[in-house]
Structure formats: structure tokens, C-alpha cells
Design an enzyme around this catalytic site. Structure first.
Site, PDB file in Angstrom:
ATOM      1  N   ARG A  15       0.865  -1.146  -0.197  1.00 38.79           N
ATOM      2  CA  ARG A  15       0.197  -0.020  -0.122  1.00 38.79           C
ATOM      3  C   ARG A  15       0.809   1.442  -0.020  1.00 38.79           C
ATOM      4  O   ARG A  15       2.185   1.140   0.312  1.00 38.79           O
ATOM      5  CB  ARG A  15      -0.896  -0.064   1.150  1.00 38.79           C
ATOM      6  CG  ARG A  15      -2.058  -1.086   1.203  1.00 38.79           C
ATOM      7  CD  ARG A  15      -2.708  -1.143   2.601  1.00 38.79           C
ATOM      8  NE  ARG A  15      -1.845  -1.502   3.492  1.00 38.79           N
ATOM      9  CZ  ARG A  15      -2.344  -1.892   5.034  1.00 38.79           C
ATOM     10  NH1 ARG A  15      -3.639  -1.415   5.237  1.00 38.79           N
ATOM     11  NH2 ARG A  15      -1.510  -2.429   5.809  1.00 38.79           N
ATOM     12  N   LYS A  75       1.219   1.907   7.432  1.00 43.84           N
ATOM     13  CA  LYS A  75       1.920   1.461   8.663  1.00 43.84           C
ATOM     14  C   LYS A  75       2.745   2.159   9.455  1.00 43.84           C
ATOM     15  O   LYS A  75       3.425   3.138   8.973  1.00 43.84           O
ATOM     16  CB  LYS A  75       2.457   0.155   8.236  1.00 43.84           C
ATOM     17  CG  LYS A  75       1.313  -0.899   7.622  1.00 43.84           C
ATOM     18  CD  LYS A  75       0.355  -1.399   8.269  1.00 43.84           C
ATOM     19  CE  LYS A  75       0.793  -2.109   9.670  1.00 43.84           C
ATOM     20  NZ  LYS A  75      -0.576  -2.172  10.586  1.00 43.84           N
ATOM     21  N   TYR A  94      -1.265   4.500  10.520  1.00 43.87           N
ATOM     22  CA  TYR A  94      -1.664   3.395  11.496  1.00 43.87           C
ATOM     23  C   TYR A  94      -0.450   3.517  12.573  1.00 43.87           C
ATOM     24  O   TYR A  94       0.708   3.270  12.087  1.00 43.87           O
ATOM     25  CB  TYR A  94      -1.922   2.019  11.039  1.00 43.87           C
ATOM     26  CG  TYR A  94      -3.291   2.230  10.051  1.00 43.87           C
ATOM     27  CD1 TYR A  94      -4.545   2.370  11.055  1.00 43.87           C
ATOM     28  CD2 TYR A  94      -3.519   1.845   8.907  1.00 43.87           C
ATOM     29  CE1 TYR A  94      -5.872   2.366  10.231  1.00 43.87           C
ATOM     30  CE2 TYR A  94      -4.662   1.954   8.348  1.00 43.87           C
ATOM     31  CZ  TYR A  94      -5.823   1.908   8.992  1.00 43.87           C
ATOM     32  OH  TYR A  94      -7.130   1.949   8.451  1.00 43.87           O
ATOM     33  N   HIS A  96      -1.167   1.678  16.217  1.00 45.07           N
ATOM     34  CA  HIS A  96      -1.315   0.678  17.063  1.00 45.07           C
ATOM     35  C   HIS A  96      -0.088   0.356  18.174  1.00 45.07           C
ATOM     36  O   HIS A  96       0.503  -0.543  18.373  1.00 45.07           O
ATOM     37  CB  HIS A  96      -1.513  -0.704  16.157  1.00 45.07           C
ATOM     38  CG  HIS A  96      -2.430  -0.782  15.281  1.00 45.07           C
ATOM     39  ND1 HIS A  96      -3.876  -0.784  15.324  1.00 45.07           N
ATOM     40  CD2 HIS A  96      -2.479  -0.379  13.803  1.00 45.07           C
ATOM     41  CE1 HIS A  96      -4.641  -0.885  14.583  1.00 45.07           C
ATOM     42  NE2 HIS A  96      -3.828  -0.607  13.612  1.00 45.07           N
ATOM     43  N   GLU A 119      -6.139   4.749  13.769  1.00 40.97           N
ATOM     44  CA  GLU A 119      -7.069   3.918  14.391  1.00 40.97           C
ATOM     45  C   GLU A 119      -7.622   4.527  15.616  1.00 40.97           C
ATOM     46  O   GLU A 119      -8.590   3.826  15.945  1.00 40.97           O
ATOM     47  CB  GLU A 119      -6.345   2.731  14.742  1.00 40.97           C
ATOM     48  CG  GLU A 119      -5.231   2.682  16.114  1.00 40.97           C
ATOM     49  CD  GLU A 119      -3.991   3.187  15.439  1.00 40.97           C
ATOM     50  OE1 GLU A 119      -3.022   3.304  16.365  1.00 40.97           O
ATOM     51  OE2 GLU A 119      -3.617   3.435  14.400  1.00 40.97           O
ATOM     52  N   ASP A 271      -2.382  -6.894  15.488  1.00 38.96           N
ATOM     53  CA  ASP A 271      -1.811  -5.596  15.475  1.00 38.96           C
ATOM     54  C   ASP A 271      -2.066  -4.899  16.980  1.00 38.96           C
ATOM     55  O   ASP A 271      -1.423  -3.865  17.078  1.00 38.96           O
ATOM     56  CB  ASP A 271      -2.196  -4.881  14.444  1.00 38.96           C
ATOM     57  CG  ASP A 271      -3.415  -4.536  14.021  1.00 38.96           C
ATOM     58  OD1 ASP A 271      -4.230  -4.930  14.959  1.00 38.96           O
ATOM     59  OD2 ASP A 271      -3.880  -3.968  12.984  1.00 38.96           O
TER      60      ASP A 271
END
Length: 374
Positions: A15, A75, A94, A96, A119, A271
């Protein structure tokens, strides 16, 4: 503002953080966008498409990170990228944080970086608009990869989820009835499986029962119902979410040991630490491992395997907020938008998201206090 889009470097992460339409939205407003060479190739976007809308192509990731005031990714930064993070830099991706390498949070705090986490960007109605599209992808993929893992050649028991006339259908247990659980159930029902969804929210269970018109079993989630459903399942999907925090361990190792050999678990919550005790993050190169005869699929970036779908689905939702940050500056954007304020995980050396601070042992500083220097 100078906005940087580096190429993702996580294993088989294809991505990209911004598509040409997002670049055009920024360049047309007078902002500068730096895109690392070949950043979009994995998602089917050639460099020429970025140039056409005004992006500057940059040959090295180091230069993108060094020059950009805001980094837009997919990510969380991984170890090779920690040194690239600039003091005070805005990173929009993101994260996490509760479920990944604690060194990342330590680095963000040390460098006083602003971690704007997809998130935890949460609207007043409680929805998570930047998490939803990838939850939809991961939920649907969970059944695909689970069905493949059930094949004997992949270590599974050799069950076809849809069965055939005269032979029982595969049994799928989905723990969590949110976006991931709903999308997983859609695919599992479509394949003809026998599906059970467990959730603690009785209103959500009523909704799911209505949606599926009785074609799935919906159960109130408790220790006994989880144990019974997991023992009987051929495929278990972990689909539990605590926004920003670690997922609760709802399936113990002892319960995994009671499943039949060749059964499969897919923990979409991995994750965020995972909701199945025996799960640990894996990669697309080595996606599965076996514990007590049960195949575990625990890839932490599942949607990266279908980047043309995932990239466009994600950037449709992230684009307005990156534009707001660029136009107003981070401080004013956060003050003007409560959803963005909730997305702030670190700022100016403080952890500004309560669940992350609690799980990782940091002092919690509300974002508005951090912005004002209190």
C-alpha cells in the site's frame, strides 16, 4: 506545508499513504508533496501519475523524511525508520502503539514527534472512520485466508467451508461483531459455512441477527459461550477491538489445546496484541505457525496483500484530515476538530492517548493540555 510520502518497507506491504488525487488536493492548495520513487508501484500507481499532479519525486527515503514536516504513511514506522523521524515531525499513519515494538513509542516521545493515529481518530458517535475501510478488508480476507489454511496442503484438517450435499459444512466462530466480524460473516455465509458470532453488546447482536435474517447464530459473549464455540469450530476469527488499547485475551492457550487438530485461527486483532493467547504477529512471507495442532494465521498487515483495493479505500478516508492538517497547521486543526484530537497519540514528548499511556506505562497528558504547554 511540506508533506512526505515514503515507500512502505514492512514485509510485503504494497500500500501507499497517498494516491494522486490526494496529492492534487494538497498541491492545488499550495502545499509541497514529496513522493519517494516507486512508492505507489505496488498499488498500481506509477511515478508518472504523481508527477502529473505536481508531486516531487525523491530518490531516497532518507531525504523524504528529512525534508517533510508531515509524513503520510500506511503502517507504523519500523526499526530501520526510527532514525529517520525528525524532531517535532508530524506522522500520520496507523500506529497501534499498544501492540507494536515499545521502542517506537519511546522514539516518538524522545523526538517529540506528533503521532496522528488513523486507528484512534474517532467521531462523536464513536465510529472510527479511518479504521473502518481496513477492517472491512481484513474481515473479508480473514475468511479467505482461513479457508485456504484449512486445506490439508496448508496444514489444515481438510474441510471445505461450504461443504457439499451429504457432508457437513465448515463451522466458523467469529469473536466480535464489529466491522471486522460483520464483514467476515458476510463472506463466510456467502461461502456456505455454518457461522456463529459472539459479542458483548446485545444491541449489536440484535442488529446482526436482523442483517443475516437468522442465517448466523448470534451469542452473548462470555467465558462459557466462547469456550463452547471455539472447541467446535473449524475456523475461529478474532475480531475484537479496544480503540488504541491492547485487545483482551479471550481465547486461552488451554482452550486452543482443546480444538481439533488442523483447525485454524485467524487473529485480526494481532496488531493490537491479539485476542488469542497463542497468537504472535507474522508476515506475508511466513504467515502461519502451529500450536497444539492448530494453524495460526496472524499477519499484522493483512490488507497489504490486496493493495489496489486497500490503498484507495484507505486514502478516500484519510485525505480530508491530511488536507486539514496541512491547511491549518496541526495545532489549529486539532483544536478545531475533536476527531483529530482523539487521533493524537503522542505530542511534544507526551503520550496523549489514555489507553496507550496505560498499556505502556507512560504518564497520560490530555492533548489540549499538551498543546497549551500545561
Amino acid at each position: 506545508m511540506i508533506v512526505g510520502v515514503p515507500k512502505e518497507i514492512k514485509t510485503r506491504e504494497y500500500r501507499v499513504g497517498m494516491v494522486p488525487a490526494g496529492v492534487r488536493a494538497l498541491t492545488s492548495a499550495g502545499h509541497t508533496v514529496l513522493v519517494e520513487t516507486n512508492a505507489g508501484v505496488g498499488s498500481g500507481i506509477p511515478d508518472s501519475e504523481y508527477q502529473r499532479v505536481g508531486a516531487q519525486l525523491i530518490a531516497s527515503a532518507d531525504e523524504v523524511w528529512k525534508r517533510a514536516e508531515m509524513i503520510v504513511k500506511v503502517k507504523e514506522p519500523i526499526a530501520p525508520e526510527y532514525e529517520r523521524i525528525q524532531p517535532g515531525q508530524i506522522i500520520y499513519t496507523y500506529f497501534h502503539l499498544a501492540g507494536v515494538d515499545p521502542e517506537l513509542t519511546k522514539t516518538l516521545v524522545k523526538k517529540k514527534a506528533a503521532a496522528v493515529a488513523y486507528e484512534t481518530l474517532q467521531l462523536d458517535d464513536g465510529s472510527l472512520p479511518l479504521l473502518k475501510p481496513m477492517s472491512e478488508v481484513a474481515g473479508k480476507m480473514a475468511i479467505q485466508v482461513g479457508a485456504a489454511s484449512l486445506e490439508k496442503a496448508h496444514g489444515g484438517k481438510g474441510i471445505l467451508l461450504g461443504g457439499v450435499p451429504g457432508v457437513r459444512r465448515g463451522r466458523v466462530t467469529i469473536i466480535g461483531g464489529g466491522v471486522v466480524g460483520l464483514c467476515a460473516a458476510k463472506v463466510a455465509v456467502g461461502m456456505g459455512a455454518e457461522v456463529t458470532i459472539l459479542d458483548v453488546n446485545l444491541e449489536r447482536l440484535t442488529y446482526l441477527d436482523d442483517v443475516f435474517l437468522g442465517r448466523v447464530s448470534v451469542l452473548a459473549s462470555d467465558t462459557e459461550s466462547i469456550a463452547t464455540s471455539v472447541r467446535e469450530a473449524d475456523l475461529v476469527v478474532g475480531a475484537v477491538l479496544i480503540p488504541g488499547g491492547k485487545a483482551p485475551k479471550l481465547v486461552s492457550e488451554a482452550l486452543i489445546s482443546e480444538m481439533t487438530p488442523g483447525a485454524v485461527v485467524v487473529d485480526v486483532a494481532v496488531d493490537q496484541g491479539g485476542c488469542i493467547e497463542t497468537c504472535k504477529p507474522t508476515t506475508h512471507d511466513n504467515p502461519t505457525f502451529v500450536v497444539h495442532g492448530v494453524v495460526h494465521y496472524c499477519v499484522a498487515n493483512m490488507p497489504g496483500a490486496v493493495p489496489q483495493t486497500s490503498t484507495y479505500a484507505l486514502t478516500n478516508t484519510t485525505r480530508p484530515y491530511s488536507r486539514k492538517i496541512a491547511d491549518l497547521g496541526l495545532v489549529e486543526a486539532v483544536k478545531a476538530d475533536r476527531a483529530l484530537a482523539r487521533a493524537m497519540n503522542t505530542y511534544n514528548g507526551h503520550v496523549t492517548y489514555e489507553a496507550v499511556a496505560k498499556d505502556l506505562g507512560y504518564d497520560y497528558r490530555p492533548i489540549l493540555d499538551a498543546l497549551s504547554g500545561k
